[in-house]
Design a protein around this motif. Structure first.
Motif: not given
Length: 106
Positions: A30, A32-37, A39-42
């Motif tokens: 969870s 990691s998914v939040e960090k990826q999310d 990063a994707a927004h950034k």
């Protein structure tokens, strides 16, 4: 009975440990998914900013192109006026020379 109870308690403890590890793994996933999310927004934000910057550059290039065309036109008009002025100056010089020559002979 006591051995069955101990065996059951051990099995329950093993299941509890597995559930605890699974919970930790799920929490890590969870996070990691939040960090990826994030990063994707950034990345999306940076791409929008880059697109906006590229659009501004394009607009400025068009402005410079237009200004260069106007400058070229003005330079051509200035050159034409200078050429005409040179021709008029030559003609005036010739008339002045003719006038002075007539005054001297008179």
């Amino acid at each position: 009975m006591q051995s069955v109870t101990e065996s059951t308690a051990g099995a329950i403890q093993s299941v509890t440990n597995v559930i605890r590890r699974m919970s930790n793994i799920a929490s890590a996933i969870s996070a990691s998914v939040e960090k990826q999310d994030m990063a994707a927004h950034k990345i999306a934000h940076n791409m929008r900013e880059a697109a906006h910057g590229a659009q501004n550059v394009s607009t400025h290039i068009l402005d410079v192109t237009h200004a260069a065309a106007e400058t070229k036109k003005a330079a051509a008009e200035t050159w034409s006026a200078a050429r005409a002025l040179g021709e008029q100056s030559g003609a005036l010089g010739q008339r002045v020379s003719n006038f002075i020559a007539r005054v001297r002979t008179a």
